[in-house]
Design a protein around this motif. Structure first.
Motif, short mmCIF file in Angstrom:
data_model
loop_
_atom_site.label_atom_id
_atom_site.label_comp_id
_atom_site.label_asym_id
_atom_site.label_seq_id
_atom_site.Cartn_x
_atom_site.Cartn_y
_atom_site.Cartn_z
N ASN A 78 -2.54 -6.85 5.68
CA ASN A 78 -2.14 -5.56 6.23
C ASN A 78 -3.13 -5.16 7.32
O ASN A 78 -4.35 -5.31 7.15
N SER B 211 6.45 1.49 2.60
CA SER B 211 5.69 0.39 3.18
C SER B 211 5.97 -0.89 2.41
O SER B 211 5.80 -0.94 1.19
N SER C 107 4.18 -3.46 2.46
CA SER C 107 2.92 -4.09 2.08
C SER C 107 2.19 -3.34 0.98
O SER C 107 1.08 -3.70 0.60
N SER C 108 2.80 -2.28 0.45
CA SER C 108 2.13 -1.44 -0.53
C SER C 108 2.46 -1.88 -1.96
O SER C 108 3.56 -2.38 -2.24
N ASP D 110 0.86 5.40 2.97
CA ASP D 110 2.32 5.36 2.95
C ASP D 110 2.87 6.61 2.27
O ASP D 110 2.13 7.55 1.97
N ALA E 64 -5.57 0.25 6.25
CA ALA E 64 -5.19 1.00 5.04
C ALA E 64 -4.45 2.28 5.42
O ALA E 64 -4.91 3.40 5.16
N THR F 124 8.29 3.19 -2.16
CA THR F 124 7.34 3.43 -1.08
C THR F 124 7.99 3.01 0.23
O THR F 124 8.86 2.13 0.24
N SER G 38 -0.62 4.50 -4.50
CA SER G 38 -0.35 3.23 -3.83
C SER G 38 -1.65 2.56 -3.42
O SER G 38 -2.72 3.18 -3.36
N SER G 39 -1.54 1.28 -3.11
CA SER G 39 -2.69 0.51 -2.65
C SER G 39 -3.13 0.94 -1.26
O SER G 39 -4.22 0.60 -0.80
N LEU G 40 -2.27 1.70 -0.57
CA LEU G 40 -2.59 2.16 0.78
C LEU G 40 -3.09 3.60 0.81
O LEU G 40 -3.33 4.14 1.89
N ASN H 167 11.02 -2.44 -1.96
CA ASN H 167 9.93 -1.44 -2.02
C ASN H 167 10.01 -0.54 -3.26
O ASN H 167 9.39 0.53 -3.29
#
Length: 610
Positions: free
Chosen positions: A522, A554, A556-557, A528, A525, A552, A598-600, A579
């Motif tokens: 990604n 995103s 990539s999240s 999202d 960061a 989400t 989320s990871s973001l 997603n």
């Protein structure tokens, strides 16, 4: 007063039926058959083929067909070929049989005049379940005496742990098919792997039965005075003397580790698989229950999926459970619809102990303690055959046979279920060839240090295996450790979502295999946006089920869930595609609030739980 009337009505109806006509053939075929009976005989079709089928006779007159490729379940082993149950002369090899009775529990379908087995459990004298106090321990021989005179090594029931590798104490391996589970040490006095100070005593020197461990990476020893419940096989030693070789010991001890630390230990107490397929039957839930030494930890339950050709295992998060903090501290429960093999793991992590036990993880034997087959919704409808077509290990096999036989065991033959399963075309695999796994596909952020974690899926000598990591696509990176099982690199700075792919090859004199892994990078960061679709809690038997579904914006999240009152630590949610993510957690009562993050960096909280 109702019972006599109903009985009379039943007799009347039966009399009318016998007058009008008699049934001369099986009303419907296939039909289910299940029983527990005494083993009175058995045959092996081909002594030179360990995976050969044969017959099993129960109670003298119930003859069952054992299909080729069927693996019998012994009390702690789940993959014993039918051929392994016989001597080279073709005689059933059950300790002290037929003098000592052996039983089998079988699940069978009656098809075209034959009872064809799909699942077979074999055990001695209803599992030889016993209980009592340890009255003496012979450390030199690695034996215990149960319910004898305290301190006397000649009285009471003579018991050893049937442990062929010395995981729990001295080696006892003369009865290999009836061993304890050695993948999960009363050992010897002053044993460094099981130190005395890990079993504290009171002021009078009596070992405590509820305590915290001083050295949690080591095990705690059984002591004289402990009350145990054990299951065992009655066997004969080299001197012709009889003893009980235990494969399960449940000690009445409360052992706890420091909350919030690693390692913590857990086990599965009950795994009952619910089988759901035919709409004529009710929905059956799968029950996974057990205990953990840290009642503040969160337990994650994963589904184990097996590649039928390679035997390679993968995991999919199924749900989570929160242990009890009062009463039976550390007890946890998880219930959901479905049938599968599972592994449970402490969310905080695992660690290998000095005697090679992976603390913080427990892999369930499979098949499980029992199956919950559906019952009819409408009385009088045809009984539902055992739905063996829903059992992937019966339809597709278990992967390569590791006993040195080329090829892959596949569907049972003759097939005991409804219809005929399609045969999977698996390549012939030499069991000595290392089967490599390059690890899971993951998403990382630019600049992150990335670990490529490889492994070998089958049982080979890793010391004779060489490894080679290679980048096969994507923006070029610098790999470190390319000739080891694990490699590392720093994720490059990218402006758009980028994927790099690597391959790992494992080679030995027998051959080589290759697997690949994709790493998505990604660019930054970027926070999202999360949308909650469902936050619901449903009360169940002894527990409750919290279901959270969210999306989400995103691709990539990754999403995570946490809760308050009761508190649930941050848990990874399972991707559903598009997603969307979901998590199912066994918890009681319903939480006061639920947060999805989320990871973001995005996060949303709700106090509305339907």
């Amino acid at each position: 007063m109702l019972r006599p009337i109903w009985t009379a009505l039943s007799v009347a109806l039966f009399s009318i039926h016998t007058v009008l006509g008699q049934v001369t053939s099986v009303p419907y075929d296939p039909s289910p058959f299940a029983t527990i009976g005494y083993i009175t005989g058995g045959t092996l079709n081909n002594a030179s083929d360990v995976l050969s089928g044969g017959t099993l006779t129960l109670n003298g007159n119930i003859e069952l067909v054992i299909p080729r490729n069927l693996l019998v379940n012994t009390p702690s082993l789940t993959a014993v070929a039918w051929g392994e149950m016989f001597t080279p002369d073709g005689v059933l090899n059950l300790p002290l049989w037929p003098e000592i009775s052996w039983e089998a529990q079988v699940f069978v379908n009656y098809i075209n005049g034959q009872k064809i087995a799909g699942i077979v459990y074999v055990f001695q004298e209803i599992a030889n379940i016993n209980e009592g106090f340890i009255t003496a321990i012979d450390y030199e021989k690695g034996e215990m005496r149960i319910d004898g005179t305290f301190g006397d090594l000649t009285t009471g029931q003579r018991v050893v742990i049937n442990d062929p590798v010395g995981r729990y104490g001295l080696v006892h391996g003369d009865w290999p098919l009836w061993t304890a589970d050695t993948t999960t040490h009363p050992a010897v006095e002053l044993d460094i792997l099981c130190p005395d100070y890990n079993r504290p005593v009171d002021a009078s020197g009596t070992p405590l039965t509820g305590f915290g461990t001083a050295r949690p990476e080591s095990l705690c020893s059984l002591k004289v005075g402990d009350f145990i419940i054990y299951s065992a096989t009655l066997v004969q030693d080299a001197n012709g003397e009889r003893l009980l070789a235990a494969y399960t010991i449940d000690a009445n001890l409360g052992i706890f580790t420091t909350p919030g630390t690693i390692p913590a230990y857990l086990r599965i107490e009950t795994l009952q698989a619910g089988i759901n397929g035919d709409p004529a039957g009710e929905i059956a839930q799968t029950r996974v229950e057990g205990y953990i030494t840290d009642e503040t930890a969160t337990i994650s339950i994963f589904v184990i999926e097996v590649d039928p050709c390679t035997g390679e295992q993968s995991e999919r998060l199924w749900g989570s459970a929160i242990p009890r903090t009062t009463g039976r501290k550390g007890q946890w429960r998880f219930r959901v619809n479905g049938d599968t093999a599972v592994v449970v793991r402490v969310s905080g992590g695992t660690v290998a102990t000095p005697n090679s036990i992976l603390a913080g993880q427990f892999v369930s034997p499979y098949p499980p303690d029992g199956f919950v087959f559906p019952e009819l919704l409408v009385f009088g409808d045809p009984q539902i055959p055992h739905e063996f077509q829903l059992f992937e290990h019966l339809v597709n096999g278990y992967g390569p046979w590791l006993g040195g036989i080329p090829g892959v065991p596949q569907a049972l033959n003759p097939w005991p279920g409804v219809g005929t399963p399609a045969i999977i075309d698996c390549p012939v695999i030499d069991p000595l060839v290392p089967v490599v796994d390059a690890g899971p596909d993951i998403t990382v952020v630019s600049g992150q240090n990335v670990l490529l974690s490889g492994s070998i899926a089958n049982e080979v000598d890793v010391g004779n295996v060489t490894f080679a990591w290679t980048q096969i696509s994507g923006q070029t990176v610098t790999l470190a450790g390319t000739d080891t099982i694990n490699a590392t690199f720093v994720a490059p700075i990218v402006s758009t979502l980028t994927t790099v792919v690597f391959s790992l090859t494992a080679s030995s004199d027998a051959g080589s295999t290759t697997d690949s892994v994709a790493i998505t990078i990604n660019p930054s960061a970027t926070v999202d946006f999360i949308t909650l679709e469902e936050v619901s809690w449903k009360s169940g038997r002894g527990s409750g089920l919290l279901t959270v579904t969210a999306t989400t914006n995103s691709a990539s999240s990754a999403l995570f869930m946490s809760a308050t009152n009761p508190n649930i630590d941050r848990l990874a949610m399972s991707p559903l595609g598009g997603n969307r993510f979901q998590i199912v957690v066994s918890v009681r009562p319903a939480p006061m609030s639920v947060t999805v993050s989320s990871s973001l960096g995005a996060s949303t909280t709700t106090f509305t739980i339907t």
